[in-house]
Design an enzyme around this catalytic site. Sequence first.
Site, PDB file in Angstrom:
ATOM      1  N   GLN A   1       0.995  -1.040  -0.099  1.00  0.00           N
ATOM      2  CA  GLN A   1      -0.019  -0.034   0.062  1.00  0.00           C
ATOM      3  C   GLN A   1       0.849   1.341   0.119  1.00  0.00           C
ATOM      4  O   GLN A   1       1.181   1.701   1.071  1.00  0.00           O
ATOM      5  CB  GLN A   1      -0.817  -0.056   1.193  1.00  0.00           C
ATOM      6  N   PHE A   2       1.233   1.788  -1.349  1.00  0.00           N
ATOM      7  CA  PHE A   2       2.069   2.884  -1.431  1.00  0.00           C
ATOM      8  C   PHE A   2       1.572   4.114  -0.597  1.00  0.00           C
ATOM      9  O   PHE A   2       2.285   4.909  -0.144  1.00  0.00           O
ATOM     10  CB  PHE A   2       2.480   3.048  -2.641  1.00  0.00           C
ATOM     11  N   THR A   3       0.411   4.301  -0.535  1.00  0.00           N
ATOM     12  CA  THR A   3      -0.204   5.377   0.115  1.00  0.00           C
ATOM     13  C   THR A   3       0.114   5.637   1.597  1.00  0.00           C
ATOM     14  O   THR A   3      -0.080   6.681   2.153  1.00  0.00           O
ATOM     15  CB  THR A   3      -1.955   5.267  -0.167  1.00  0.00           C
TER      16      THR A   3
END
Length: 150
Positions: free
Chosen positions: A78-80
Site C-alpha cells: 500500500q504505497f499510500t
Amino acid sequence: MIAVIQRVTSASVTIDQRVKASIGSGLLVLVGIEDADTAEDITWLSGKLVNLRIFNDAEGVMNQSVKEQGGDIIVVSQFTLQASTKKGNRPSYLKAAKPPVAVPLYEAFVNAVAAELGKDVQTGEFGADMKVSLLNDGPVTIIIDTKNKV
C-alpha cells in the site's frame, strides 16, 4: 517501511471479483515501501511483526504472537502509507518507492515474514486494485515505521 498491523478474526483480498487471499485468525499487514528502505528494514520488521505479542493468552492478556497462536498473515502493498500531507489537501507520494525498487523489497519482505512465521504468507497483488475485507479483532491496530526503531 511503514506497516499497519491489524489483528483479525478473518481477512481477505479480492482482485477483479476473485478472492486472491483469505485467512481466519491472524494478521492483516498493509506495508508501504520507500526508496530508503533496505534489507535491514526487512529483517527487523519481519521479526518484529511475527513476534509481536498482541494475541490473548489463556488468561486473556495480550501476551502471545501470531506465531505462537498458529495464526496466518496476509501482506498487502500500500504505497499510500508513504503519503505526505504537509502541504495542501492533495497527498504527495514522492517518498513511495517506484515499482523497480518496491517490488523486490516487497517480495523480500513477504519471504522474510514467511521464514519467520514458518509457513507461507498470503498476499495481495502489487499494483493491483484490491478490495480488502477484514474483521478487526479487538480492535487491535498497530503502526510500525522502521525509521523509528530506536
